[in-house]
Design an enzyme around this catalytic site. Structure first.
Site, PDB file in Angstrom:
ATOM      1  N   SER A  65       0.802  -1.237   0.000  1.00 59.30           N
ATOM      2  CA  SER A  65       0.000   0.000   0.000  1.00 59.30           C
ATOM      3  C   SER A  65       0.830   1.279   0.000  1.00 59.30           C
ATOM      4  CB  SER A  65      -0.924   0.016   1.212  1.00 59.30           C
ATOM      5  OG  SER A  65      -1.949  -0.914   1.028  1.00 59.30           O
ATOM      6  N   LYS A  68       0.385   3.536  -2.872  1.00 55.53           N
ATOM      7  CA  LYS A  68      -0.859   4.284  -3.136  1.00 55.53           C
ATOM      8  C   LYS A  68      -0.702   5.807  -3.222  1.00 55.53           C
ATOM      9  CE  LYS A  68      -3.711   0.568  -1.214  1.00 55.53           C
ATOM     10  NZ  LYS A  68      -4.458   0.089  -0.035  1.00 55.53           N
ATOM     11  N   TYR A 190      -2.872  -3.040 -10.531  1.00 53.92           N
ATOM     12  CA  TYR A 190      -2.837  -2.753  -9.092  1.00 53.92           C
ATOM     13  C   TYR A 190      -2.056  -3.845  -8.345  1.00 53.92           C
ATOM     14  CZ  TYR A 190      -4.436  -2.516  -4.259  1.00 53.92           C
ATOM     15  OH  TYR A 190      -4.469  -2.475  -2.886  1.00 53.92           O
ATOM     16  N   TYR A 242      -4.509   4.153   7.612  1.00 55.29           N
ATOM     17  CA  TYR A 242      -5.833   3.515   7.719  1.00 55.29           C
ATOM     18  C   TYR A 242      -6.589   4.007   8.932  1.00 55.29           C
ATOM     19  CZ  TYR A 242      -3.476   0.751   4.335  1.00 55.29           C
ATOM     20  OH  TYR A 242      -2.758   0.389   3.262  1.00 55.29           O
ATOM     21  N   VAL A 260       1.078  -3.803   3.978  1.00 54.49           N
ATOM     22  CA  VAL A 260       0.927  -5.068   4.708  1.00 54.49           C
ATOM     23  C   VAL A 260       2.153  -5.963   4.715  1.00 54.49           C
ATOM     24  CG1 VAL A 260      -1.561  -5.468   4.716  1.00 54.49           C
ATOM     25  CG2 VAL A 260      -0.236  -6.087   2.722  1.00 54.49           C
TER      26      VAL A 260
HETATM   27  O1  DON Z   1      -4.588  -4.891  -1.906  1.00 55.90           O
HETATM   28  C1  DON Z   1      -4.049  -5.465  -0.960  1.00 55.90           C
HETATM   29  O2  DON Z   1      -4.701  -6.045  -0.121  1.00 55.90           O
HETATM   30  C2  DON Z   1      -2.539  -5.384  -0.857  1.00 55.90           C
HETATM   31  N1  DON Z   1      -1.935  -5.561  -2.132  1.00 55.90           N
HETATM   32  C3  DON Z   1      -2.098  -4.077  -0.289  1.00 55.90           C
HETATM   33  C4  DON Z   1      -2.783  -3.721   0.995  1.00 55.90           C
HETATM   34  C5  DON Z   1      -1.935  -3.063   2.016  1.00 55.90           C
HETATM   35  O3  DON Z   1      -0.734  -2.948   1.943  1.00 55.90           O
HETATM   36  C6  DON Z   1      -2.679  -2.632   3.192  1.00 55.90           C
HETATM   37  N2  DON Z   1      -1.742  -2.259   4.195  1.00 55.90           N
HETATM   38  N3  DON Z   1      -1.701  -2.145   5.306  1.00 55.90           N
END
Ligand code: DON
Length: 320
Positions: A65, A68, A190, A242, A260
């Site tokens: 993320s 983003k 994505y 978040y 994540v």
């Molecule tokens: O879309 C997803 O679920 C992951 N590729 C990225 C999400 C993410 O990094 C959320 N982070 N805390």
């Protein structure tokens, strides 16, 4: 030569937090579950081009993320704020990063830092750049990092195979006309953008590029437009962590983004890029040690935007 104050500080913090075991490695993308939970790195990059590193700061992991805010910046540059605002809001959602929900009335995702908003942003880019979208993203991220980045194919394939929730979000967005018809192709981009490999050092330099008004402080390449950087930082400040974003703003007080896989990138405007890596996440998906180290750094050096000790860009001079 004397060891720099920042170097001493991050070595001490690394030492203090290296034994911490709170938090869990993310497994909902199966390949991420292979991460070593004990790895731990801290890197700082200053806007005058110095790098300070401790621990596993050259270990590659996927950006997830933390991609983003950067793709949001690319969409603003490509389409302008007005068009982007028709597709995605700028309001914190207070909900989990993968929530399946849209704003009442407008049917837009709340903001570009949650999955629904980020998928929308990538779909916008895909509408304009088509098959070139991922290469364009990779090129701009590489400019910000100051070296050619690449993608982790195993993580990408793992998320592609198991990303049912994101696929549901993409189809919900398609249903409300927030993304163009090629929603599946956009989702594929994505997944790829989330699988770009970075190190703590890369993220610190990317953060310092934002702190330095879009110009990489080491290569001097302009990676992002000046006007865009303001928007990227603002959205990171309000939505980057978040449903912990409010507490983060209160406690740490700088724009930041987590992922994540365990990365955290924080930006001290005009001064520093901060990056941490530790795959043990708290229940909101933020790196536990990452949050604690950033909070300690902010406290120790008065980095919080509203700290009376924050001396702005003159901070760096006081340390030299
Ligand atoms: O879309 C997803 O679920 C992951 N590729 C990225 C999400 C993410 O990094 C959320 N982070 N805390």
């Amino acid at each position: 030569m004397e060891t720099h104050e920042l170097q001493i500080a991050i070595e001490q913090m690394h030492e203090r937090w290296k034994g911490a075991t709170a938090g869990e490695v993310a497994t909902y993308i199966p390949e991420l579950g292979r991460a070593d939970p004990d790895k731990f790195g801290i890197t700082l990059a200053t806007t005058n081009g110095h790098i300070y590193q401790s621990g596993d700061s050259d270990l590659p992991f996927t950006i997830q993320s933390i991609s983003k805010p950067f793709t949001f910046g690319l969409a603003l540059e490509a389409f302008g704020a007005k068009r982007v605002a028709q597709h995605v809001g700028v309001e914190p959602s207070g909900d989990a990063f993968n929530a399946i929900e849209l704003q009442n009335g407008s049917n837009r995702p709340h903001n570009p830092m949650i999955n629904s908003g980020a998928i929308t942003v990538t779909a916008l880019l895909h509408e304009k750049y088509g098959n070139e979208t991922f290469d364009m993203i990779l090129e701009r991220f590489s400019l910000a990092a100051g070296r050619p980045l690449s993608m982790d194919r195993a993580v990408y394939e793992s998320e592609y195979r198991t990303g049912h929730r994101n696929r549901a979000i993409a189809h919900l967005l398609l249903n409300f006309g927030m993304v163009h018809d090629a929603a599946e192709e956009a989702l594929d981009v994505y997944f790829k953008q989330c699988s770009i490999l970075v190190t703590c050092r890369d993220l610190a330099v990317m953060g310092a590029t934002l702190a330095n008004m879009g110009m990489n402080p080491i290569t001097r390449a302009q990676a992002f437009d000046l006007a865009t950087v303001k928007c990227m930082m603002a959205i990171m400040f309000t939505c980057g962590m978040y449903d912990y974003s409010g507490e983060w703003a209160y406690r740490v007080g700088v724009p930041a983004k987590s992922g994540v896989s365990g990365g955290v990138m924080a930006v001290v405007n005009r001064q520093l890029g901060i990056a941490t890596y530790s795959a043990r996440l708290d229940p909101r998906g933020n790196s536990h040690r990452g949050i604690e180290v950033c909070a300690e750094l902010a406290n120790s050096f008065g980095l919080h935007a509203f700290d009376c000790l924050n001396m702005g860009s003159s901070f760096l001079d006081t340390l030299l």
